[in-house]
Motif scaffolding. Structure first.
Motif, PDB file in Angstrom:
ATOM      1  N   LYS A  22      13.805 -29.331 -35.699  1.00  0.00           N
ATOM      2  CA  LYS A  22      14.545 -29.565 -36.950  1.00  0.00           C
ATOM      3  C   LYS A  22      13.590 -30.058 -37.828  1.00  0.00           C
ATOM      4  O   LYS A  22      13.548 -29.834 -38.936  1.00  0.00           O
ATOM      5  N   THR A  26      12.715 -28.406 -41.387  1.00  0.00           N
ATOM      6  CA  THR A  26      12.872 -28.909 -42.615  1.00  0.00           C
ATOM      7  C   THR A  26      11.506 -28.736 -43.691  1.00  0.00           C
ATOM      8  O   THR A  26      11.594 -28.451 -44.555  1.00  0.00           O
ATOM      9  N   THR A  80      18.097 -25.510 -39.492  1.00  0.00           N
ATOM     10  CA  THR A  80      17.960 -27.016 -40.035  1.00  0.00           C
ATOM     11  C   THR A  80      16.963 -26.901 -41.193  1.00  0.00           C
ATOM     12  O   THR A  80      17.183 -27.704 -42.018  1.00  0.00           O
ATOM     13  N   PRO A  84      18.592 -28.788 -46.081  1.00  0.00           N
ATOM     14  CA  PRO A  84      18.630 -29.243 -47.329  1.00  0.00           C
ATOM     15  C   PRO A  84      18.297 -28.530 -48.240  1.00  0.00           C
ATOM     16  O   PRO A  84      18.554 -28.898 -49.655  1.00  0.00           O
TER      17      PRO A  84
END
Length: 163
Positions: A22, A26, A80, A84
């Protein structure tokens, strides 16, 4: 269902590796976004997540524990990595004055969906005794997310009215 019979240490290391995936995802999402833009990065990461989730659905019965663990980590990495970027893209299309309310609403909805889907997943697993169904549904949700993102990302980024 094939059972892997993994030692507790292996389970713990697997969960740690998923969390590492993860973090790496990101960071990779940021690089992918920088190189190819939000739209391409988000759609590619979500599509890859859908494909990997489908692979998870067969790996439990066919391919064994090592591949299952590798695909699980890869799935965490790409999905993941998209998250964002999705949040950033959504907020970029929202007027600054509306962002705090949108953020709170988003989080309430997100945690509510997580709670409901966790309970439903437990029920499905207990009813069908096969995790493959859960991974197949995950793939469908990721594909639907990619389709929704493809549409939403066509909307313009918020720009203030200049007078």
């Amino acid at each position: 269902v094939r059972q892997f019979h993994l030692a507790p240490l292996v389970v713990g290391l697997t969960f740690a590796a998923v969390q590492g995936g993860k973090v790496a995802g990101t960071l990779a999402g940021r690089i992918t976004c920088r190189e190819h833009g939000h739209r391409v990065a988000i759609l590619a990461l979500l599509a890859a997540g859908a494909v990997l989730s489908l692979l998870l659905s067969i790996s439990t019965d066919v391919l064994g524990a090592p591949l299952f663990i590798a695909v699980l980590i890869a799935t965490a990495f790409v999905t993941t990595g998209a998250w964002p970027l999705i949040v950033d893209s959504a907020l970029a299309r929202t007027a600054p004055a509306d962002r705090p309310g949108a953020t709170v609403t988003w989080n309430v909805c997100e945690y509510g969906v997580i709670a409901v889907m966790t309970a439903m997943s437990g029920w499905l697993l207990a009813s069908f005794h096969r995790p493959a169904l859960l991974f197949t549904l995950g793939a469908a949700f990721l594909a639907a997310s990619a389709a929704a993102a493809a549409v939403v990302l066509l909307r313009p980024v918020y720009t203030p009215d200049v007078q």
